[in-house]
Design an enzyme around this catalytic site. Structure first.
Site, PDB file in Angstrom:
ATOM      1  N   LYS A  11      47.967  40.756  45.274  1.00 27.37           N
ATOM      2  CA  LYS A  11      46.953  41.484  45.848  1.00 27.37           C
ATOM      3  C   LYS A  11      47.219  42.203  47.321  1.00 27.37           C
ATOM      4  O   LYS A  11      48.343  42.429  47.667  1.00 27.37           O
ATOM      5  CB  LYS A  11      45.812  40.285  46.281  1.00 27.37           C
ATOM      6  CG  LYS A  11      45.217  39.547  45.034  1.00 27.37           C
ATOM      7  CD  LYS A  11      44.303  38.485  45.422  1.00 27.37           C
ATOM      8  CE  LYS A  11      43.663  38.165  44.157  1.00 27.37           C
ATOM      9  NZ  LYS A  11      42.705  36.710  44.345  1.00 27.37           N
ATOM     10  N   TYR A  51      36.725  41.574  37.656  1.00 25.30           N
ATOM     11  CA  TYR A  51      36.391  40.403  38.204  1.00 25.30           C
ATOM     12  C   TYR A  51      34.736  40.393  37.774  1.00 25.30           C
ATOM     13  O   TYR A  51      33.584  39.920  38.260  1.00 25.30           O
ATOM     14  CB  TYR A  51      36.251  40.456  39.626  1.00 25.30           C
ATOM     15  CG  TYR A  51      37.528  40.157  40.260  1.00 25.30           C
ATOM     16  CD1 TYR A  51      37.999  38.892  40.154  1.00 25.30           C
ATOM     17  CD2 TYR A  51      37.985  40.833  41.076  1.00 25.30           C
ATOM     18  CE1 TYR A  51      39.281  38.326  40.543  1.00 25.30           C
ATOM     19  CE2 TYR A  51      39.345  40.603  41.667  1.00 25.30           C
ATOM     20  CZ  TYR A  51      39.662  39.240  41.777  1.00 25.30           C
ATOM     21  OH  TYR A  51      40.945  38.827  41.996  1.00 25.30           O
ATOM     22  N   PHE A  59      30.279  36.228  47.324  1.00 31.30           N
ATOM     23  CA  PHE A  59      31.496  36.801  47.791  1.00 31.30           C
ATOM     24  C   PHE A  59      32.072  38.053  47.011  1.00 31.30           C
ATOM     25  O   PHE A  59      33.015  38.536  47.434  1.00 31.30           O
ATOM     26  CB  PHE A  59      32.553  35.864  47.807  1.00 31.30           C
ATOM     27  CG  PHE A  59      32.894  35.159  46.624  1.00 31.30           C
ATOM     28  CD1 PHE A  59      33.813  35.852  45.252  1.00 31.30           C
ATOM     29  CD2 PHE A  59      32.486  33.940  46.093  1.00 31.30           C
ATOM     30  CE1 PHE A  59      34.056  35.247  44.389  1.00 31.30           C
ATOM     31  CE2 PHE A  59      32.911  33.483  45.000  1.00 31.30           C
ATOM     32  CZ  PHE A  59      33.637  34.123  44.166  1.00 31.30           C
ATOM     33  N   ARG A  87      49.747  29.461  37.121  1.00 33.20           N
ATOM     34  CA  ARG A  87      48.783  29.172  38.133  1.00 33.20           C
ATOM     35  C   ARG A  87      49.168  27.936  38.814  1.00 33.20           C
ATOM     36  O   ARG A  87      48.763  28.026  40.013  1.00 33.20           O
ATOM     37  CB  ARG A  87      47.400  28.666  37.332  1.00 33.20           C
ATOM     38  CG  ARG A  87      46.782  29.742  36.372  1.00 33.20           C
ATOM     39  CD  ARG A  87      45.824  30.389  37.041  1.00 33.20           C
ATOM     40  NE  ARG A  87      44.723  29.768  37.592  1.00 33.20           N
ATOM     41  CZ  ARG A  87      43.413  30.046  37.754  1.00 33.20           C
ATOM     42  NH1 ARG A  87      43.330  31.527  38.115  1.00 33.20           N
ATOM     43  NH2 ARG A  87      42.255  29.498  38.316  1.00 33.20           N
ATOM     44  N   THR A  93      43.115  28.046  44.144  1.00 34.61           N
ATOM     45  CA  THR A  93      42.470  29.370  44.517  1.00 34.61           C
ATOM     46  C   THR A  93      42.138  29.420  45.996  1.00 34.61           C
ATOM     47  O   THR A  93      42.366  30.478  46.799  1.00 34.61           O
ATOM     48  CB  THR A  93      41.000  29.581  43.945  1.00 34.61           C
ATOM     49  OG1 THR A  93      41.139  29.559  42.307  1.00 34.61           O
ATOM     50  CG2 THR A  93      40.402  30.769  44.367  1.00 34.61           C
ATOM     51  N   ARG A 104      50.394  30.239  47.139  1.00 35.81           N
ATOM     52  CA  ARG A 104      49.386  30.285  48.246  1.00 35.81           C
ATOM     53  C   ARG A 104      49.423  29.110  49.356  1.00 35.81           C
ATOM     54  O   ARG A 104      49.176  29.336  50.489  1.00 35.81           O
ATOM     55  CB  ARG A 104      47.997  29.979  47.704  1.00 35.81           C
ATOM     56  CG  ARG A 104      47.681  31.194  46.596  1.00 35.81           C
ATOM     57  CD  ARG A 104      46.634  30.802  45.887  1.00 35.81           C
ATOM     58  NE  ARG A 104      45.897  32.129  45.137  1.00 35.81           N
ATOM     59  CZ  ARG A 104      45.441  32.189  44.073  1.00 35.81           C
ATOM     60  NH1 ARG A 104      45.326  30.876  43.331  1.00 35.81           N
ATOM     61  NH2 ARG A 104      44.973  33.034  43.450  1.00 35.81           N
ATOM     62  N   ASN A 114      43.872  35.482  49.503  1.00 34.69           N
ATOM     63  CA  ASN A 114      44.946  34.523  48.855  1.00 34.69           C
ATOM     64  C   ASN A 114      46.034  35.010  48.072  1.00 34.69           C
ATOM     65  O   ASN A 114      46.611  34.541  47.007  1.00 34.69           O
ATOM     66  CB  ASN A 114      44.152  33.292  48.067  1.00 34.69           C
ATOM     67  CG  ASN A 114      43.535  34.145  46.813  1.00 34.69           C
ATOM     68  OD1 ASN A 114      43.365  35.227  46.880  1.00 34.69           O
ATOM     69  ND2 ASN A 114      42.509  33.213  46.201  1.00 34.69           N
ATOM     70  N   HIS A 117      47.015  36.855  42.292  1.00 30.66           N
ATOM     71  CA  HIS A 117      46.016  36.461  41.035  1.00 30.66           C
ATOM     72  C   HIS A 117      46.827  36.201  39.697  1.00 30.66           C
ATOM     73  O   HIS A 117      47.842  36.619  39.592  1.00 30.66           O
ATOM     74  CB  HIS A 117      45.149  37.779  40.688  1.00 30.66           C
ATOM     75  CG  HIS A 117      44.591  37.608  39.291  1.00 30.66           C
ATOM     76  ND1 HIS A 117      43.260  36.862  39.034  1.00 30.66           N
ATOM     77  CD2 HIS A 117      44.951  38.107  38.243  1.00 30.66           C
ATOM     78  CE1 HIS A 117      43.133  36.891  37.641  1.00 30.66           C
ATOM     79  NE2 HIS A 117      43.940  37.719  37.301  1.00 30.66           N
ATOM     80  N   GLU A 128      43.024  40.691  30.433  1.00 33.97           N
ATOM     81  CA  GLU A 128      43.517  41.537  31.821  1.00 33.97           C
ATOM     82  C   GLU A 128      44.711  42.316  31.294  1.00 33.97           C
ATOM     83  O   GLU A 128      44.744  43.475  31.877  1.00 33.97           O
ATOM     84  CB  GLU A 128      43.709  40.438  32.538  1.00 33.97           C
ATOM     85  CG  GLU A 128      42.521  39.648  33.198  1.00 33.97           C
ATOM     86  CD  GLU A 128      42.685  38.454  34.076  1.00 33.97           C
ATOM     87  OE1 GLU A 128      43.933  38.018  34.213  1.00 33.97           O
ATOM     88  OE2 GLU A 128      41.729  37.725  34.476  1.00 33.97           O
TER      89      GLU A 128
END
Ligand code: RTP
Length: 150
Positions: A11, A51, A59, A87, A93, A104, A114, A117, A128
């Site tokens: 990100k 998203y 948010f 993940r 998250t 993270r 964070n 993704h 995606e």
């Protein structure tokens, strides 16, 4: 177990903080194969599509603004169980719930910043990858190292 592909993205905060190489290193040294990579400054429309399941959350506007604030590094990683394992490498998250040793857990403290993704299922990975790499596709190549990893 069949080889899978997952969509992993650094990100804007991860790019700004110089963590691109660190994130790539963790996937590479685990044994996963990089099959697509590009840097993109994504449009608001593109990010809203990515998203879309979160539309309506409080948010959401802040998330789109943050994701549109600078370039991201879009990647496709391939390998056994890579969706779930990706993940695990990223961590929870909310970075405050992420274990040390995860990306993270080692580099973030705020859910709104964070760093990375990762697709949450094989189905969302396919969608995606199509959204971010539809025209470019992924690369298929063999690596000598696979004989030692698998
Ligand atoms: P990601 O899509 O980024 O991998 O995150 P995720 O599946 O682990 O989590 P998800 O619930 O899909 O949320 C997507 C991103 O939205 C931001 N977020 N902010 N309470 C908040 O302020 C909040 N909750 C989520 C995070 O950047 C999260 O990664």
């Amino acid at each position: 177990m069949a080889t899978e592909q997952t969509y992993i993205m650094v990100k804007p905060d991860g790019v700004q903080r110089g963590l691109v190489g660190e994130i790539i290193k963790r996937f590479e040294t685990r044994g996963f194969q990089l099959v697509a990579l590009k840097m993109v400054h994504a449009s608001v429309e593109h990010l809203e599509e990515h998203y879309k399941d979160l539309k309506g959350k409080g948010f959401f506007p802040g998330l789109i603004k943050y994701m549109n604030s600078g370039p991201v590094v879009a990647m496709v990683w391939q390998g056994k169980d890579v969706v779930k394992q990706g993940r695990v490498l990223l961590g929870a998250t909310n970075p405050l719930a992420s274990a040390p040793g995860t990306i993270r857990g080692d580099f973030a403290i705020d859910v709104g910043r964070n760093i990375c993704h990762g697709s949450d299922s094989v189905e969302s990975a396919k969608a995606e990858i199509a959204l971010w790499f539809g025209q470019d596709g992924t690369i298929s190549y063999s690596r000598a190292v696979d004989a030692w990893i698998y």
